[in-house]
Design an enzyme around this catalytic site. Sequence first.
Site, PDB file in Angstrom:
ATOM      1  N   SER A 152       0.812  -1.224   0.000  1.00  9.00           N
ATOM      2  CA  SER A 152       0.000   0.000   0.000  1.00  9.00           C
ATOM      3  C   SER A 152       0.839   1.265   0.000  1.00  9.00           C
ATOM      4  O   SER A 152       1.627   1.477   0.920  1.00  9.00           O
ATOM      5  CB  SER A 152      -0.822   0.071   1.295  1.00  9.00           C
ATOM      6  OG  SER A 152      -2.042  -0.524   1.145  1.00  9.00           O
ATOM      7  N   HIS A 201      -4.190   0.512  -4.798  1.00  6.66           N
ATOM      8  CA  HIS A 201      -3.503  -0.603  -5.463  1.00  6.66           C
ATOM      9  C   HIS A 201      -3.810  -0.535  -6.948  1.00  6.66           C
ATOM     10  O   HIS A 201      -4.954  -0.653  -7.359  1.00  6.66           O
ATOM     11  CB  HIS A 201      -3.982  -1.938  -4.893  1.00  6.66           C
ATOM     12  CG  HIS A 201      -3.488  -2.185  -3.505  1.00  6.66           C
ATOM     13  ND1 HIS A 201      -2.513  -3.108  -3.220  1.00  6.66           N
ATOM     14  CD2 HIS A 201      -3.801  -1.593  -2.345  1.00  6.66           C
ATOM     15  CE1 HIS A 201      -2.261  -3.081  -1.931  1.00  6.66           C
ATOM     16  NE2 HIS A 201      -3.027  -2.176  -1.364  1.00  6.66           N
ATOM     17  N   HIS A 219      -5.036  -9.505  -1.268  1.00 12.73           N
ATOM     18  CA  HIS A 219      -5.110  -9.700   0.175  1.00 12.73           C
ATOM     19  C   HIS A 219      -6.191 -10.716   0.543  1.00 12.73           C
ATOM     20  O   HIS A 219      -7.241 -10.771  -0.098  1.00 12.73           O
ATOM     21  CB  HIS A 219      -5.438  -8.379   0.876  1.00 12.73           C
ATOM     22  CG  HIS A 219      -4.382  -7.344   0.746  1.00 12.73           C
ATOM     23  ND1 HIS A 219      -4.358  -6.445  -0.286  1.00 12.73           N
ATOM     24  CD2 HIS A 219      -3.293  -7.062   1.519  1.00 12.73           C
ATOM     25  CE1 HIS A 219      -3.304  -5.641  -0.149  1.00 12.73           C
ATOM     26  NE2 HIS A 219      -2.640  -6.003   0.932  1.00 12.73           N
ATOM     27  N   TYR A 234      -8.072 -10.478   3.057  1.00 12.69           N
ATOM     28  CA  TYR A 234      -9.291  -9.791   3.518  1.00 12.69           C
ATOM     29  C   TYR A 234     -10.216  -9.381   2.380  1.00 12.69           C
ATOM     30  O   TYR A 234     -11.385  -9.074   2.603  1.00 12.69           O
ATOM     31  CB  TYR A 234      -8.954  -8.577   4.409  1.00 12.69           C
ATOM     32  CG  TYR A 234      -8.184  -7.457   3.729  1.00 12.69           C
ATOM     33  CD1 TYR A 234      -8.797  -6.587   2.833  1.00 12.69           C
ATOM     34  CD2 TYR A 234      -6.827  -7.276   3.997  1.00 12.69           C
ATOM     35  CE1 TYR A 234      -8.081  -5.573   2.214  1.00 12.69           C
ATOM     36  CE2 TYR A 234      -6.105  -6.270   3.386  1.00 12.69           C
ATOM     37  CZ  TYR A 234      -6.739  -5.421   2.496  1.00 12.69           C
ATOM     38  OH  TYR A 234      -6.031  -4.432   1.890  1.00 12.69           O
ATOM     39  N   GLU A 235      -9.690  -9.399   1.149  1.00 17.48           N
ATOM     40  CA  GLU A 235     -10.551  -9.074   0.004  1.00 17.48           C
ATOM     41  C   GLU A 235     -11.461 -10.249  -0.341  1.00 17.48           C
ATOM     42  O   GLU A 235     -12.369 -10.098  -1.159  1.00 17.48           O
ATOM     43  CB  GLU A 235      -9.689  -8.727  -1.217  1.00 17.48           C
ATOM     44  CG  GLU A 235      -8.901  -7.439  -1.054  1.00 17.48           C
ATOM     45  CD  GLU A 235      -7.962  -7.201  -2.229  1.00 17.48           C
ATOM     46  OE1 GLU A 235      -8.417  -6.638  -3.227  1.00 17.48           O
ATOM     47  OE2 GLU A 235      -6.792  -7.611  -2.145  1.00 17.48           O
ATOM     48  N   ALA A 287       3.035  -1.991   4.267  1.00 15.89           N
ATOM     49  CA  ALA A 287       2.761  -0.958   5.261  1.00 15.89           C
ATOM     50  C   ALA A 287       2.342  -1.707   6.526  1.00 15.89           C
ATOM     51  O   ALA A 287       1.549  -2.636   6.450  1.00 15.89           O
ATOM     52  CB  ALA A 287       1.627  -0.072   4.772  1.00 15.89           C
ATOM     53  N   MET A 332      -1.260  -7.164   7.103  1.00 19.44           N
ATOM     54  CA  MET A 332      -2.244  -8.110   6.549  1.00 19.44           C
ATOM     55  C   MET A 332      -1.750  -8.790   5.270  1.00 19.44           C
ATOM     56  O   MET A 332      -2.556  -9.198   4.431  1.00 19.44           O
ATOM     57  CB  MET A 332      -3.555  -7.362   6.260  1.00 19.44           C
ATOM     58  CG  MET A 332      -4.077  -6.567   7.448  1.00 19.44           C
ATOM     59  SD  MET A 332      -5.453  -5.508   6.997  1.00 19.44           S
ATOM     60  CE  MET A 332      -5.545  -4.466   8.484  1.00 19.44           C
ATOM     61  N   SER A 333      -0.427  -8.929   5.141  1.00 24.29           N
ATOM     62  CA  SER A 333       0.107  -9.490   3.883  1.00 24.29           C
ATOM     63  C   SER A 333       1.412 -10.232   4.129  1.00 24.29           C
ATOM     64  O   SER A 333       1.675 -10.673   5.239  1.00 24.29           O
ATOM     65  CB  SER A 333       0.338  -8.342   2.888  1.00 24.29           C
ATOM     66  OG  SER A 333       1.390  -7.511   3.336  1.00 24.29           O
ATOM     67  N   ASN A 380       2.145   3.497  11.421  1.00 21.86           N
ATOM     68  CA  ASN A 380       1.425   3.930  12.625  1.00 21.86           C
ATOM     69  C   ASN A 380       1.960   3.125  13.797  1.00 21.86           C
ATOM     70  O   ASN A 380       2.552   2.060  13.611  1.00 21.86           O
ATOM     71  CB  ASN A 380      -0.081   3.669  12.462  1.00 21.86           C
ATOM     72  CG  ASN A 380      -0.385   2.219  12.115  1.00 21.86           C
ATOM     73  OD1 ASN A 380      -0.173   1.781  10.983  1.00 21.86           O
ATOM     74  ND2 ASN A 380      -0.836   1.469  13.097  1.00 21.86           N
ATOM     75  N   HIS A 407      -6.863   4.519   7.382  1.00 29.64           N
ATOM     76  CA  HIS A 407      -6.258   4.010   6.144  1.00 29.64           C
ATOM     77  C   HIS A 407      -5.526   5.145   5.413  1.00 29.64           C
ATOM     78  O   HIS A 407      -4.450   4.936   4.845  1.00 29.64           O
ATOM     79  CB  HIS A 407      -7.322   3.371   5.250  1.00 29.64           C
ATOM     80  CG  HIS A 407      -6.774   2.703   4.023  1.00 29.64           C
ATOM     81  ND1 HIS A 407      -5.892   1.636   4.084  1.00 29.64           N
ATOM     82  CD2 HIS A 407      -6.946   2.956   2.704  1.00 29.64           C
ATOM     83  CE1 HIS A 407      -5.562   1.273   2.855  1.00 29.64           C
ATOM     84  NE2 HIS A 407      -6.189   2.054   2.004  1.00 29.64           N
TER      85      HIS A 407
HETATM   86  N1  HPA Z   1      -2.357  -3.238  11.814  1.00 25.48           N
HETATM   87  C1  HPA Z   1      -2.532  -4.064  10.769  1.00 25.48           C
HETATM   88  N2  HPA Z   1      -2.194  -3.738   9.529  1.00 25.48           N
HETATM   89  C2  HPA Z   1      -1.667  -2.512   9.319  1.00 25.48           C
HETATM   90  C3  HPA Z   1      -1.475  -1.603  10.371  1.00 25.48           C
HETATM   91  C4  HPA Z   1      -1.844  -1.997  11.686  1.00 25.48           C
HETATM   92  O1  HPA Z   1      -1.710  -1.246  12.674  1.00 25.48           O
HETATM   93  N3  HPA Z   1      -0.913  -0.479   9.827  1.00 25.48           N
HETATM   94  C5  HPA Z   1      -0.782  -0.714   8.490  1.00 25.48           C
HETATM   95  N4  HPA Z   1      -1.230  -1.951   8.178  1.00 25.48           N
END
Ligand code: HPA
Length: 272
Positions: free
Chosen positions: A28, A59, A81, A83-84, A111, A209-210, A233, A246
């Site tokens: 991302s 993406h 992903h 989650y998709e 990310a 998540m990847s 973050n 996001h």
């Molecule tokens: N958690 C999960 N996935 C993420 C995060 C997070 O804090 N930041 C960016 N992708």
Amino acid sequence: MIEKIKETADFLKNQIGSKPVAGIILGSGLGGLVNSITVEKSFDYNEIPNFPVSTVEGHKGKFIFGKLEGKNVVAMQGRFHYYEGYSLQEVTFPVRVMKMLGIEYLFLSNAAGGLNKAFEVGDLMIIRDHINKFPDNPLRGKNLDELGTRFPEMSEPYSMELISKAKRIAKDNNIKFQTGVYVGSSGPTLETPSEYRYFRIIGADSTGMSTVPEVIVARHMNITCFGISVITNLAEPEDPNLATTHEEVQNVAETAEPKMTLIFKKLIASLD
Ligand code: HPA
């Protein structure tokens, strides 16, 4: 499955001139590396037979063949992903195809949330290991014996040699970096405060998540892997005001991207 992989690889082979040595999967907001590729041929995912189609904002969904630092590469701008809604076999399908095309190395970026208290937003974390917290494993089911063994060993998921080269490159270019363990889980929810704490306790430094499924499948086929998390973050269980959006993830990723790109480029330049 194996027939589909071959069909897709043949479709691509017929249209590209050279065999890629390295695959690149960009996370991302981290797609900028493709601007350094001298593009030979680029495919939208929806033009490629058997490819899933990426749906997430940010993406681009392109499979790009070309030269980077004099090396033939294939890059995914945007990944699939779990989650998709894709299965982990679908998520990792492009890695299978890349192997059939000839890659020996796989470079991945993501990310990620920072769990380690020493991390700052915008840091790069060289991934030295991972923890699979997806509710599945992409290798579950009948083993593709032609591609790899039933019980792949995972003692060096990320190449120690590439990690030490990357550290040297970062130092030589005054790029601050961290090294740590990435935990991958399904999303799409970010973690609850207790989940962040739990991931920290089990030994993870970044969370996302990847990456984990792709690396599992790559190691199954004996591909040498290297990965970087861009810390977008910080997991702050105690402070809801620091909750992550996001947009924030995308913005930080884009700001930190050039540092990550430099490391990838110089590492790729160093491949024999
Ligand atoms: N958690 C999960 N996935 C993420 C995060 C997070 O804090 N930041 C960016 N992708």
